[in-house]
Motif scaffolding. Sequence first.
Motif, short mmCIF file in Angstrom:
data_model
loop_
_atom_site.label_atom_id
_atom_site.label_comp_id
_atom_site.label_asym_id
_atom_site.label_seq_id
_atom_site.Cartn_x
_atom_site.Cartn_y
_atom_site.Cartn_z
N ASP A 97 0.82 -1.20 0.00
CA ASP A 97 0.00 0.00 0.00
C ASP A 97 0.86 1.26 0.00
O ASP A 97 0.35 2.36 0.13
CB ASP A 97 -0.95 0.01 1.21
N CYS A 98 2.17 1.10 -0.13
CA CYS A 98 3.06 2.26 -0.21
C CYS A 98 3.06 2.81 -1.63
O CYS A 98 2.90 2.07 -2.60
CB CYS A 98 4.48 1.87 0.19
N PRO A 99 3.29 4.14 -1.78
CA PRO A 99 3.35 4.72 -3.11
C PRO A 99 4.52 4.15 -3.92
O PRO A 99 5.45 3.56 -3.36
CB PRO A 99 3.56 6.21 -2.83
N ALA A 100 4.48 4.35 -5.21
CA ALA A 100 5.55 3.88 -6.08
C ALA A 100 6.89 4.46 -5.63
O ALA A 100 7.00 5.66 -5.34
CB ALA A 100 5.26 4.30 -7.53
N GLY A 101 7.89 3.60 -5.55
CA GLY A 101 9.22 4.03 -5.13
C GLY A 101 9.47 3.89 -3.64
O GLY A 101 10.61 3.98 -3.18
#
Length: 381
Positions: A97-101
């Motif tokens: 669920d973390c943003p890209a990167g």
Amino acid sequence: MNSTIFSVILLLVLNALELVVGQVQTRPYSCVLPSACRDSGNIIDPRILSPNGGIFPSAGVSSGVGSTGPGTGPPGNFPGSGNPVVSIVTPGQQQTDCPAGYVRCTNVICGTPTVQPSPQDGFATPNAFPWQAFLRNNNNLNFRNGYAGGGVLIDQYHVLTAAHKITNLTSISVSLGVYNTSFVNTQTSQVQQAWIHSNYNQTYLKNDVAILRLATPVNLGGNVLPICLPQAGRSFIGSPSSSCIVSGWGQTSFQTNDAPTQTLKQVHVPIVTNQQCTTSYNNVLGSVNTAAYLDFPNEICAGGQAQQDACTQDGGSPLVCADSGTQYTLAGLVLWGKNCGQAGVYGVYLNVPQYANWIQCVVQCIQNTQNCNSCPAYRFL
């Protein structure tokens, strides 16, 4: 239904939802850029694990993707010819669920900016104070961006500030990653809860400390990183100005109401002894007022050099000191002073090490892992 009864029911429902959802929903990891995580002690991940749980000896490691020639892998429980089967990771299988990167992390690097602060006083270097928080009054966002004071990020959910910066507010948000007031590449979260020290004295600004709980966790790395908290009882007294820096958007002088300044500022200040501070304020305030206002060891004093000082509307902003190399620890929070930048007159700061146990207790209280009555603290918002 009577509107008053409806309002009461709605309030009870919202409070119940917060007890069920707001307090207990604590993400057990942070979303961080890989450079901000120390979860793994390995510099690289050696990709030499075999499908049957063994490890290829170095002489038998496959020489590349698709290498299936004789002798390229050890014997064992392998499909087909006994050689390792090379598989490409299927896109979408490593979901997060973390943003890209960003990656999940349970051991975030603190107090280490990607860009070191400048040795010169004045405007700060971009990204040099990634823990600096910009407090906003949600009821007055159209006036000076709602600026209400400074604070400091201590983890993905919590911001430490001075109690006197929030006691007149009813709705607060916090912006992080702010360098100038264009708010480019920043993160803003609403404050879900605010907790104040039970022994806070608004008249004399004693125990002037508060913790803000963010409704949504911030993503860490680059221009948003937590500061390191000190060990309880640690003394920063005697730290030279070369080691300690206070940053903020407060006024440029006592007579100039220009806060928040467009760009974040910094100034190096030495942390002086309690006796030096007492002697100075005896001369400025008189001994009776000095005894009433100064609160050692819960406060420390810093500065005393002409035109090198925090100022009005810097309240809650962090005073940090370099530990070793490139890592900084939180020593104080801006509380009060007399005028700004007067030679021989010191700025007064919350002595954060005296509140290290209190900070830990309140955070655990918010997360339902500690009895709140033992902190001592009360919920303000």
